[in-house]
Enzyme design. Structure first.
Site, mmCIF file in Angstrom:
data_model
loop_
_atom_site.group_PDB
_atom_site.id
_atom_site.type_symbol
_atom_site.label_atom_id
_atom_site.label_comp_id
_atom_site.label_asym_id
_atom_site.label_seq_id
_atom_site.Cartn_x
_atom_site.Cartn_y
_atom_site.Cartn_z
ATOM 1 N N ASP A 192 0.715 -1.125 -0.131
ATOM 2 C CA ASP A 192 0.068 -0.067 -0.096
ATOM 3 C C ASP A 192 0.963 1.129 0.036
ATOM 4 O OD1 ASP A 192 -2.538 1.508 0.281
ATOM 5 O OD2 ASP A 192 -2.514 1.332 2.593
ATOM 6 N N GLU A 208 2.767 5.052 -3.615
ATOM 7 C CA GLU A 208 2.872 5.994 -4.888
ATOM 8 C C GLU A 208 4.086 6.828 -5.103
ATOM 9 O OE1 GLU A 208 0.126 5.655 -2.584
ATOM 10 O OE2 GLU A 208 -0.846 4.481 -4.133
ATOM 11 N N ASP A 262 -8.981 3.153 -2.970
ATOM 12 C CA ASP A 262 -10.150 3.379 -2.152
ATOM 13 C C ASP A 262 -11.109 4.100 -2.865
ATOM 14 O OD1 ASP A 262 -7.938 2.820 -0.134
ATOM 15 O OD2 ASP A 262 -7.588 5.001 0.342
HETATM 16 O O1 MIG Z 1 -4.187 5.896 4.457
HETATM 17 O O2 MIG Z 1 -3.767 0.642 5.646
HETATM 18 O O3 MIG Z 1 -5.851 1.913 0.124
HETATM 19 O O4 MIG Z 1 -6.874 -0.221 1.455
HETATM 20 O O5 MIG Z 1 -6.956 -0.073 4.256
HETATM 21 C C1 MIG Z 1 -4.836 4.917 4.187
HETATM 22 C C2 MIG Z 1 -5.128 1.427 5.662
HETATM 23 C C3 MIG Z 1 -3.906 3.663 4.248
HETATM 24 C C4 MIG Z 1 -5.025 2.731 2.007
HETATM 25 C C5 MIG Z 1 -5.354 1.755 1.331
HETATM 26 C C6 MIG Z 1 -6.357 1.210 2.267
HETATM 27 C C7 MIG Z 1 -5.931 0.435 3.449
HETATM 28 C C8 MIG Z 1 -5.582 1.845 4.262
HETATM 29 N N1 MIG Z 1 -4.748 2.428 3.279
#
Ligand code: MIG
Length: 728
Positions: free
Chosen positions: A390, A393, A464
C-alpha cells in the site's frame, strides 16, 4: 538527411540532430530522440529479424507493413498503400484550452498549462470518429475521447470520478481506434506526463512530458486484441497465480487483534460462506512499523496463522514502504547503515506517513530491493501467504516529496521526479523476488501504485473507492481499462472502501466482484461493517450463492489467466474487443465479457430489478436457465438475487462442484463441463502452486461434446489427470 543502420535501429540525422527508429517487431516501431534513461523498456530483449529497407531519396524506411517517413526528423507512419496511420499534426495550434483556462482560473481551478503548445508534446492527427482506450486506472468511462489526463501516481482520497486526471497508477499506454485500423502508443517516459485525447482539438491528440526523453512505441495490431497482445509482449504479462488467490478474500481496516480474526473466521463458518484469505491491515503492526507485529494485539501470531491454515485459510499482510525514523527499530537501523533511504541535500529525507516521521527506501537500487525482499522473510517464516503493498505512490502526509529528493540506484542517483511513477513498480519487484526466493511458489503481491510492466510482479486493486453506486458503476470501465492497459489481474474493494455501504449495494457488488480475478471485500476503518453477515439472512444467501458460483467458475477463470499469460488478453473485456464492427459496443460501460464467451450484465443502479442488456451477434444462452436470449437490446429480469449472465453457444465452461476451498489444488479431482450446445474447449491444468508448469508439468485437454457424448483428447500430458470429468 543521413541514415545510419545498426542492427534493427536506424539513426536518422540532419547533421545537428538525430532521431532513432527501431523496428522492434513487424508490428512495433520505436521512435526515440536517443536520450537514455535506465528505466526504459529494454527493446533489445525482443529478438527481431524483421526486414526493412532504407529509401534514402524518399527519406523513408519501408518494412513489410509500414512506410515510415522521416522528413525533417518528424516520424510519420503510413501503410504500404500510403494511407496515414500515425502522422504528426503540423499546423499551429490555436488552443481552445487557453481560453477555457482563463475562465477556469476565475472560478478558482488550477489549470495545468504545461501541456499547452509545449514543444515536448507529440501531436498526432486523428479523425472525428476515433476512440481512445487504456491509460490504466483513470476513473471514468473506458472510451477516453474528449478527456485529458496526467500520469503522476497519487493517493487520492476524494471519491474517484471522471473529472480526475490521475489517481494511483501510471500506465503510459493507450489505444487509438480509428474507423479502419487500430494501434497503440506506449510512451516510455517515467516523468509526469500529459495526455490529451481530443480535449483540445478534434483534429489531433497529444501526449508527452516536459522532462525525460521523447521515446514512444507505435504498436500496431489488426484488432484491439492484437494491440494489447503486442503491448504486453513488450512490457510483460502476469504469470499464472496460485489457485488459492482466486478464492474469496475478506479484508477490513479494523481487524485489530487476534480475537477479531478468530471471530471473523467463526462467523464465516457459521454462515457457511466460503473464506480463503483474511487480510491484516496496518493494525497488526507495532506502531505501524513494517516487518513488526504488535505483541499486545497479536501475541500468538504464528499460532493464528497455523490455526487458520488448518482450515485452508491464508493470511495476507499489508506492508507500507514508509519506514519509521526511529533509532533502535531494526529496519530503520539497517537501512541507515546501508544507505537504503532517499536523501535530500545529503541527509536522509523524512516525511510523514502512518508511523509518523518516516523515510523512503530507494527501490531503484537492486541492493535495496534485495534487502527489502529478505525483510519479508520475517512474515513468511510466520506463515504469511502473500504481501499487500500500500501507500507506494509513494504517499506522504506532509506534502508531496520534493522533485529533488534523491533516490540512489546501485551506481547512479536519480531525482524523485524521474522515479516517482516507478516507485511502486520497484517495490513490487522487490516483494516478488523476496517471495519467490523464499519458497519458489508463485508470489502473491497486491499493489495500489504501479507503472507499465508491474503486471509481471503483482496483482492490482483499484484503491479507495467508496460505497456509492457511482463506484460500482465505475468498477466496470475501470477494470476494462486496466485490462486494456496490460493489467489483467485486478479487483475492486467489494462493497466499497470509504462511506457506508447498504445491503443492496453489497449484494450487487458481490455479483460483479466474483468476476474480478481478485475477489476481495475490503472497507475503511471508520465505515459500517460489511462482511456478508452484517445485514440479514437474504444478504447472506445472495452473497453465499455468488461466492459459491465464483468457486465453481475457478477452472474457467484459471484458463483465462493462462490465456492472459500467453496472449496478454485481459480477463474482463469490453464487448468491442470481440465485436469491433458493432458500434453498439463502443461505449458499453455497464456490461462486460468475462473471457470471450461469457457475458456479464451486473445491475449497477439502486432500486433496479431489471437490467437493460445488450446481446451481440451469435447464439447466446442464459447461464442459469440455458434459455436462448434475443440479440440486441432487451430488458432482462434481475431481482436482487440474480446476476444476468450469458454464455455463447458452442462454449464449454469447465467448472468445479462443491470445491469451496482452493488450498490444495492437487486434491481437486473432479471437473464438470457446463456445455452450451454442441461444444468444444481446450482446458489447462497444473499444480497451481509453483513454476513446474514451465518445465512441461501441465495438462492440456481438448474436450468435444456432441449431444451427450464427450470426447477427450490430451494435447499435452505432463501432470496428474482429473479422476473424473463429467458433463454437468
Ligand atoms: O491512508 O492501511 O488504500 O486499502 O485499508 C490509508 C489503511 C492507508 C489505504 C489503502 C486501504 C487501506 C488503508 N490505506
Amino acid at each position: 538527411m543521413k541514415f545510419n543502420v545498426k542492427d534493427n535501429c536506424i539513426e536518422v540525422s540532419n547533421g545537428s540532430k538525430s532521431i532513432f527508429v527501431t523496428i522492434v517487431t513487424e508490428d512495433i516501431i520505436n521512435i526515440s530522440d536517443g536520450i537514455k534513461s535506465d528505466f526504459k523498456q529494454d527493446k533489445d530483449k525482443i529478438k527481431s529479424n524483421v526486414k526493412f529497407e532504407v529509401l534514402e531519396k524518399e527519406n523513408s524506411i519501408k518494412t513489410n507493413k509500414f512506410l515510415i517517413k522521416v522528413d525533417n526528423l518528424v516520424v510519420d507512419i503510413y501503410d504500404l498503400k500510403n494511407n496515414p496511420l500515425c502522422v504528426n499534426y503540423q499546423k499551429d495550434i490555436v488552443s481552445k484550452k487557453i481560453e477555457a483556462s482563463e475562465a477556469a482560473k476565475i472560478v478558482g481551478h488550477v489549470v495545468d498549462e504545461a501541456a499547452i503548445n509545449n514543444e515536448n508534446m507529440i501531436k498526432i492527427k486523428t479523425s472525428k470518429d476515433s476512440l481512445f482506450f487504456g491509460l490504466g486506472d483513470k476513473p471514468g468511462f473506458f472510451n477516453r475521447r474528449g478527456y485529458e489526463y496526467v500520469n503522476q501516481n497519487a493517493d487520492v482520497f476524494d471519491p474517484h470520478l471522471e473529472n480526475m486526471k490521475n489517481i494511483y497508477k501510471s500506465v503510459p499506454f493507450f489505444i487509438v481506434k480509428e474507423p479502419n485500423f487500430n494501434y497503440g502508443i506506449f510512451f516510455d517516459n517515467t516523468y509526469k506526463s500529459n495526455f490529451d485525447f481530443c480535449y483540445t482539438s478534434e483534429e489531433y491528440y497529444f501526449f508527452g512530458a516536459e522532462k525525460g526523453s521523447k521515446d514512444y512505441y507505435f504498436i500496431f495490431g489488426d484488432g484491439l486484441k492484437d494491440v494489447v497482445s503486442n503491448y504486453t509482449l513488450l512490457t510483460g504479462r502476469s504469470p499464472l497465480p496460485q489457485l488459492w488467490t482466486l478464492g474469496y478474500q475478506q479484508s477490513r481496516w479494523g481487524y485489530e487483534n487476534e480475537n477479531d480474526v478468530y471471530k471473523l473466521v467463526e462467523l464465516f463458518e457459521y454462515h457457511k460462506v466460503p473464506l480463503e484469505v483474511v487480510y491484516l491491515d496496518i493494525d497488526y503492526m507495532e506502531a505501524y512499523k513494517s516487518f513488526t507485529i504488535s505483541k499486545e494485539r497479536f501475541p500468538n501470531f504464528k499460532k493464528l496463522v497455523s490455526d487458520l491454515k488448518a482450515k485452508g485459510i491464508k493470511i495476507v499482510t499489508i506492508i507500507d514502504p514508509g519506514v519509521k525514523a526511529e533509532k533502535g527499530y531494526y529496519v530503520y537501523d539497517e537501512g541507515i547503515e546501508n544507505n537504503c533511504f532517499a536523501t535530500i541535500d545529503g541527509e536522509v529525507y523524512e516525511n510523514v506517513v502512518w508511523p509518523g516521521d518516516s523515510v523512503y527506501p530507494s527501490y531503484v537500487s537492486a541492493k535495496v530491493r534485495k534487502w527489502w525482499g529478505e525483510k519479508i522473510n520475517f512474515l513468511l517464516d510466520l506463515g504469511v501467504a502473500g504481501i499487500w503493498n500500500d501507500m507506494n505512490e509513494p504517499a506522504s502526509f506532509k506534502g508531496p516529496l520534493p522533485d529533488d529528493v534523491v533516490f540512489s540506484g546501485d551506481d547512479k542517483q536519480y531525482l524523485h521526479e524521474e522515479v516517482h511513477n516507478i516507485y511502486g513498480h520497484y517495490m513490487c519487484e522487490a516483494t516478488y523476488e523476496g517471495l519467490l526466493n523464499y519458497d519458489g511458489k508463485r508470489p502473491f503481491v497486491l499493489t495500489r501504485a504501479c507503472f507499465s510492466g508491474t503486471q509481471k510482479y503483482s496483482t492490482f486493486w483499484t484503491g479507495d473507492n467508496h460505497s456509492i453506486w457511482a463506484h460500482i458503476q465505475l468498477a466496470i470501465p475501470q477494470q476494462i481499462s486496466l485490462g486494456l492497459s496490460g493489467l489483467a489481474v485486478v479487483g475492486t474493494d467489494i462493497g466499497g472502501f470509504g462511506s457506508n455501504t447498504t445491503k443492496e449495494l453489497l449484494c450487487r457488488w458481490i455479483q460483479l466482484g466474483i468476476f474480478s480475478p481478485l475477489c476481495r471485500n475490503h472497507a475503511g476503518n471508520s465505515t459500517r461493517l460489511q462482511e456478508p453477515y452484517q445485514f440479514d439472512q437474504e444478504t447472506i444467501d445472495i452473497y453465499k450463492e455468488m461466492v459459491e458460483l465464483r468457486y465453481n467458475l475457478t477452472p474457467y477463470l484459471y484458463n483465462l489467466l493462462k490465456e492472459h499469460e500467453e496472449t496478454g488478453l485481459p480477463v474482463i473485456r469490453p464487448l468491442l474487443m470481440h465485436y469491433e464492427n458493432d458500434k453498439n459496443t463502443y461505449n458499453m460501460n455497464d456490461q462486460f465479457l468475462f473471457g470471450e464467451n461469457m457475458l456479464v450484465c451486473p445491475v449497477v443502479n439502486q432500486g433496479d430489478r431489471n437490467k437493460r442488456i445488450y446481446i451481440p451477434e451469435g447464439d447466446w444462452y442464459d447461464y442459469f436457465t440455458k434459455k436462448k436470449v434475443p440479440n440486441g437490446y432487451s430488458i432482462y429480469d434481475a431481482p436482487l438475487n440474480t446476476i444476468p449472465m450469458f454464455v455463447k453457444g458452442g462454449t464449454i465452461i469447465p467448472e468445479y462442484k462443491n470445491v469451496l476451498n482452493l488450498d490444495n489444488p492437487e486434491k481437486i479431482e473432479e471437473l464438470y463441463l457446463n456445455c452450451f450446445g454442441d461444444s468444444k474447449c481446450v482446458h489447462y491444468q497444473d499444480n497451481a502452486t509453483d513454476f513446474k508448469y514451465q518445465n512441461n508439468e501441465y495438462n492440456l485437454y481438448e474436450f468435444t461434446v456432441k449431444g451427450n457424448k464427450l470426447t477427450t483428447k490430451m494435447l499435452h500430458n505432463g501432470y496428474k489427470e482429473y479422476k473424473s470429468i463429467k458433463i454437468k
